[in-house]
Design an enzyme around this catalytic site. Structure first.
Site, PDB file in Angstrom:
ATOM      1  N   ARG A  87      32.524  43.707  42.464  1.00 42.05           N
ATOM      2  CA  ARG A  87      33.544  42.682  42.282  1.00 42.05           C
ATOM      3  C   ARG A  87      34.202  42.919  40.920  1.00 42.05           C
ATOM      4  O   ARG A  87      33.590  43.480  40.010  1.00 42.05           O
ATOM      5  CB  ARG A  87      32.922  41.278  42.305  1.00 42.05           C
ATOM      6  CG  ARG A  87      32.206  40.914  43.605  1.00 42.05           C
ATOM      7  CD  ARG A  87      31.590  39.528  43.484  1.00 42.05           C
ATOM      8  NE  ARG A  87      30.951  39.103  44.723  1.00 42.05           N
ATOM      9  CZ  ARG A  87      29.655  39.278  44.995  1.00 42.05           C
ATOM     10  NH1 ARG A  87      28.872  39.877  44.091  1.00 42.05           N
ATOM     11  NH2 ARG A  87      29.146  38.881  46.131  1.00 42.05           N
ATOM     12  N   ARG A 142      36.742  47.496  46.460  1.00 43.03           N
ATOM     13  CA  ARG A 142      35.451  47.017  46.980  1.00 43.03           C
ATOM     14  C   ARG A 142      35.494  46.956  48.515  1.00 43.03           C
ATOM     15  O   ARG A 142      34.567  47.419  49.192  1.00 43.03           O
ATOM     16  CB  ARG A 142      35.153  45.642  46.392  1.00 43.03           C
ATOM     17  CG  ARG A 142      33.907  44.938  46.933  1.00 43.03           C
ATOM     18  CD  ARG A 142      33.703  43.655  46.137  1.00 43.03           C
ATOM     19  NE  ARG A 142      32.811  42.703  46.769  1.00 43.03           N
ATOM     20  CZ  ARG A 142      31.484  42.707  46.624  1.00 43.03           C
ATOM     21  NH1 ARG A 142      30.911  43.647  45.902  1.00 43.03           N
ATOM     22  NH2 ARG A 142      30.735  41.780  47.198  1.00 43.03           N
ATOM     23  N   TYR A 152      33.559  43.563  57.697  1.00 43.92           N
ATOM     24  CA  TYR A 152      33.934  44.965  57.570  1.00 43.92           C
ATOM     25  C   TYR A 152      33.682  45.751  58.856  1.00 43.92           C
ATOM     26  O   TYR A 152      34.271  46.815  59.048  1.00 43.92           O
ATOM     27  CB  TYR A 152      33.174  45.610  56.410  1.00 43.92           C
ATOM     28  CG  TYR A 152      33.488  44.968  55.089  1.00 43.92           C
ATOM     29  CD1 TYR A 152      34.755  45.069  54.530  1.00 43.92           C
ATOM     30  CD2 TYR A 152      32.526  44.230  54.401  1.00 43.92           C
ATOM     31  CE1 TYR A 152      35.058  44.461  53.323  1.00 43.92           C
ATOM     32  CE2 TYR A 152      32.820  43.623  53.192  1.00 43.92           C
ATOM     33  CZ  TYR A 152      34.090  43.731  52.662  1.00 43.92           C
ATOM     34  OH  TYR A 152      34.391  43.121  51.471  1.00 43.92           O
ATOM     35  N   HIS A 179      40.264  43.457  44.611  1.00 44.54           N
ATOM     36  CA  HIS A 179      39.086  43.775  45.411  1.00 44.54           C
ATOM     37  C   HIS A 179      39.359  44.800  46.500  1.00 44.54           C
ATOM     38  O   HIS A 179      38.500  45.058  47.352  1.00 44.54           O
ATOM     39  CB  HIS A 179      38.503  42.501  46.031  1.00 44.54           C
ATOM     40  CG  HIS A 179      37.683  41.699  45.073  1.00 44.54           C
ATOM     41  ND1 HIS A 179      37.280  40.405  45.325  1.00 44.54           N
ATOM     42  CD2 HIS A 179      37.191  41.995  43.858  1.00 44.54           C
ATOM     43  CE1 HIS A 179      36.581  39.951  44.296  1.00 44.54           C
ATOM     44  NE2 HIS A 179      36.520  40.900  43.391  1.00 44.54           N
ATOM     45  N   LYS A 212      27.571  36.673  42.056  1.00 46.31           N
ATOM     46  CA  LYS A 212      27.804  35.235  42.154  1.00 46.31           C
ATOM     47  C   LYS A 212      26.506  34.479  41.940  1.00 46.31           C
ATOM     48  O   LYS A 212      25.447  34.886  42.408  1.00 46.31           O
ATOM     49  CB  LYS A 212      28.407  34.893  43.522  1.00 46.31           C
ATOM     50  CG  LYS A 212      29.822  35.418  43.715  1.00 46.31           C
ATOM     51  CD  LYS A 212      30.409  34.963  45.035  1.00 46.31           C
ATOM     52  CE  LYS A 212      31.852  35.406  45.170  1.00 46.31           C
ATOM     53  NZ  LYS A 212      32.464  34.984  46.445  1.00 46.31           N
TER      54      LYS A 212
END
Length: 322
Positions: free
Chosen positions: A148, A245, A277, A242, A172
């Site tokens: 991230r 990523r 994904y 992002h 996070k």
């Protein structure tokens, strides 16, 4: 400070201490709650317990009709659920006003993903200047390690172990994890530390790995501007902080990586977050992700040569027209 604002600030202080959320996440919560507070104020409510069931039902229906992005709507409803439980437990309301609200269907947006050829063009774009060496190292780590942006920019010079080929980062909720680092990223880092970072440091005392031209830690907005500039110069549209990523995760799955290992690699707490994904992936899932990350295979024949030539020709024609 009014009752609405006080309740919001108390709740944000509470979740910041309890969950260790990042400032950016707390700001998102604040915006969501201010939206609800503004709606209630416009409908003659002065405190949280003034909102009746019909009014709140109207608000949630309005949200579902006006917010077109399922992920944003899902986040808002999650924010309101947590806030409602907090108000109930603290005695500020008598009934959980989110008890009957269901999550929107998990129809998440498809993230923007670059092709392997576009990734190669992007990673090879920075020049051999102190800023260019920094940019190349940042882009290699963002893609090669699937970080991230907040994790990338929080790295210090002590968080990477070249011998073990690992880096330590905090995701996070301040959850620590170890992430494998490939040879391309390590080589880019070695050049940046040897020829770039010292020139940018300007005698300042900071352990931050990635610095701006003034020697201070690079900000998120600064990273976004850098990425956007490369995207514009290369004809790569819609680049997002992002994007690298998302691209790393999708390319790994395309090359046979196991979904749960990609989940661990990205630091997702839920497999459902990683599953988005799979909608972009074409290959059957197989084994360990490090064996399949495209950036570790680019020195061979990855079948992207034709696309790279086309992209380079497009960039050349664009520069001539300018």
């Amino acid at each position: 400070m009014g009752a609405f604002e006080q309740g919001i600030e108390d709740y944000l202080d509470y979740i910041s201490l309890e969950k260790g959320l990042s400032p950016a996440t707390v700001d998102s919560y604040r915006r969501d709650l201010q939206l609800l507070a503004g709606f209630l104020s416009e409908n003659n409510c002065s405190k949280w317990q003034d909102a009746d069931a019909d009014l709140l039902l109207f608000f949630f229906v309005w949200q579902k009709q006006t917010e077109k992005k399922p992920m944003t709507l899902s986040r808002r409803l999650s924010t309101y659920r947590g806030f409602s439980r907090y108000l109930l437990q603290s005695g500020q309301i008598k009934k959980d006003f989110c008890a009957d609200q269901l999550s929107p269907r998990e129809n998440r947006e498809i993230p923007h993903v670059l092709s392997p050829a576009e990734i190669r063009i992007l990673l090879e774009a920075p020049k051999d200047t102190p800023l260019g060496l920094r940019d190349r190292a940042m882009l290699e780590f963002a893609y090669g390690c699937g970080l991230r942006v907040s994790e990338l920019l929080a790295l210090t010079v002590h968080d990477i172990d070249p011998e073990e080929q690992l880096l330590r980062c905090w995701g996070k909720g301040r959850k620590e994890r170890l992430v494998p680092v490939g040879i391309y990223a390590l080589n880019a880092l070695e050049l940046y530390l040897r020829k770039g970072r010292g020139a940018l440091l300007r005698g300042k005392n900071t352990q931050a790995l990635f610095l701006n031209r003034l020697g201070d830690p690079l900000s998120r907005s600064g990273f976004w501007r850098i990425l956007s500039a490369y995207g514009k110069s290369l004809g790569l549209e819609d680049l997002h902080p992002h994007s690298l990523r998302h691209s790393a995760a999708t390319h790994m799955l395309d090359n046979g990586a196991d979904l749960r290992l990609v989940q661990e690699f990205l630091g997702h707490s839920s497999i459902r977050t990683t599953q988005i994904y799979t909608r972009l992936s074409r290959s059957e899932l197989k084994s360990h992700y490090l064996q399949h990350h495209p950036r570790y295979k680019l020195c061979g024949n990855d079948g992207a040569g034709d696309e790279i030539n086309q992209l380079e020709q497009k960039i050349s024609e664009q520069k001539k027209s300018e």
